[in-house]
Design an enzyme around this catalytic site. Sequence first.
Site, PDB file in Angstrom:
ATOM      1  N   LYS A 195       0.862  -1.181   0.000  1.00 59.50           N
ATOM      2  CA  LYS A 195       0.000   0.000   0.000  1.00 59.50           C
ATOM      3  C   LYS A 195       0.892   1.224   0.000  1.00 59.50           C
ATOM      4  O   LYS A 195       1.967   1.220   0.604  1.00 59.50           O
ATOM      5  CB  LYS A 195      -0.902   0.020   1.242  1.00 59.50           C
ATOM      6  CG  LYS A 195      -1.661   1.337   1.451  1.00 59.50           C
ATOM      7  CD  LYS A 195      -2.341   1.411   2.807  1.00 59.50           C
ATOM      8  CE  LYS A 195      -2.916   2.800   3.037  1.00 59.50           C
ATOM      9  NZ  LYS A 195      -3.591   2.925   4.345  1.00 59.50           N
ATOM     10  N   GLU A 240      -7.890  12.387  12.660  1.00 54.40           N
ATOM     11  CA  GLU A 240      -7.034  11.255  13.024  1.00 54.40           C
ATOM     12  C   GLU A 240      -6.111  11.618  14.183  1.00 54.40           C
ATOM     13  O   GLU A 240      -5.241  12.497  14.060  1.00 54.40           O
ATOM     14  CB  GLU A 240      -6.205  10.809  11.813  1.00 54.40           C
ATOM     15  CG  GLU A 240      -5.519   9.484  12.022  1.00 54.40           C
ATOM     16  CD  GLU A 240      -5.353   8.694  10.733  1.00 54.40           C
ATOM     17  OE1 GLU A 240      -4.782   7.597  10.780  1.00 54.40           O
ATOM     18  OE2 GLU A 240      -5.808   9.178   9.675  1.00 54.40           O
TER      19      GLU A 240
END
Length: 447
Positions: A195, A240
């Site tokens: 990723k 986040e």
Amino acid sequence: MSTQTSAPADAVPQPLVVRTVPLDDLGDTATPDPHDLLDLLPTERPLAWVRRGDGLVAWGETLRVTVTGAGRFADAERVWHEVLAHAIVRDEVQLPGTGPVAFGSFAFDDESPAGGVIVVPRVVVGRRGGRTWLTTITSGPRLSPAPRLADVVGPRVPPLDPGEVVYTDGAVSADRWREVVARGIDAIRAGEVDKVVLARDVQARAEHPVDVRWALERLAVQYPSCWTFSVDGMVGATPELLVRSEKGLVTSRVLAGTIRRTGDDDADVARAAILAHSSKDLEEHEYAVSSVAQALEPFCSSTNVPDVPFVLHLPNVLHLASDVTGVLTAPTGAAAHPSSLSLAAALHPTAAVCGTPTTAARELIRAIEGMDRARYAGPVGWFGADGDGEWGIALRSAAIDPDDPRKVRLFAGCGVVAASDPPAELAESEAKLVPMRYALGRDASDS
């Protein structure tokens, strides 16, 4: 690596003198309003970390520490400890965020010239769980009389409307960025990484100098579940939380996997279900959660990793989210558990903002992304004398040009896996630019 300190000439030779006193005149503590805190801020270099009306705001500058290179986190913490070793502190409140506090912002990449900074303010006002306080941080050989809010807050000056804002391409145009994503997908399919997170920037030019308070107040109201921040020109509302450390407990909120909202509640419920079952988004999320859990494991006696993520609803997007928690333990031979900044350094960069494996993903980003992220996607937040604190990831954010406050650089990034689609990733990046476009706008239609 280099470490520099700068401060008013009379601040460095003298110890810090820190005084925290309770406040009882800061709005309705039963239903906290972010304006209660944010309205105190002056126009010059405001510092903020606010969520749902609680948090910290600060102003003035008693000490500034700038750092660069791979050792920037350790260097900043070392200087902070040296300053604290000679501080004179009287804290009458004894809550997280009272006493000596420093705000920090750090570059995403070790090689970025943006480096990092911690700022020790002169005045901090905080609110938490119905209690409010005032901290003053100065220099000198002795404590001063108990401060009063009226003595440290200047006349209220309403935030300035930035006027018309014109947006242009950043380092890489939107069309070329699709090609960047395609190169990332090719690298994944070739087995170079599992990723990679790829980001882009957009340049904004405002009619008037951008008043950070204007952006902060709009973000805090529109995105109350996010952590609205301002540190050294970086401003945003991040969903986040990289790490919160408090009395031996640690929490990290991980986001990965995103879908844009439609504005229709029924349609968005259906889209949330699609997101929760999307194999592409679940794969992206699993990489991010695993990277956080593995990074925390050496510091914890126990950790809790949710089996499945929940869907976090924001005004512009839906995210897959997981809250990873743990109980900190002191390393062998250490007198105390690691500080929140040390934990942030260990966690950064997570798979949610870099990729997997970390080293390979970071090298791929350097090779194909086409820009310096500076402090975008790096840790931003605050910590106190005991090391506890809160550090977010500087997402949904922008950097105000220090030489021309009419110029603002907006950022957005997307996690790319083998099943990713370049046009869809570009659309996702546009959705993630919405918060800062709204922050620089004038009315609700900008969201």
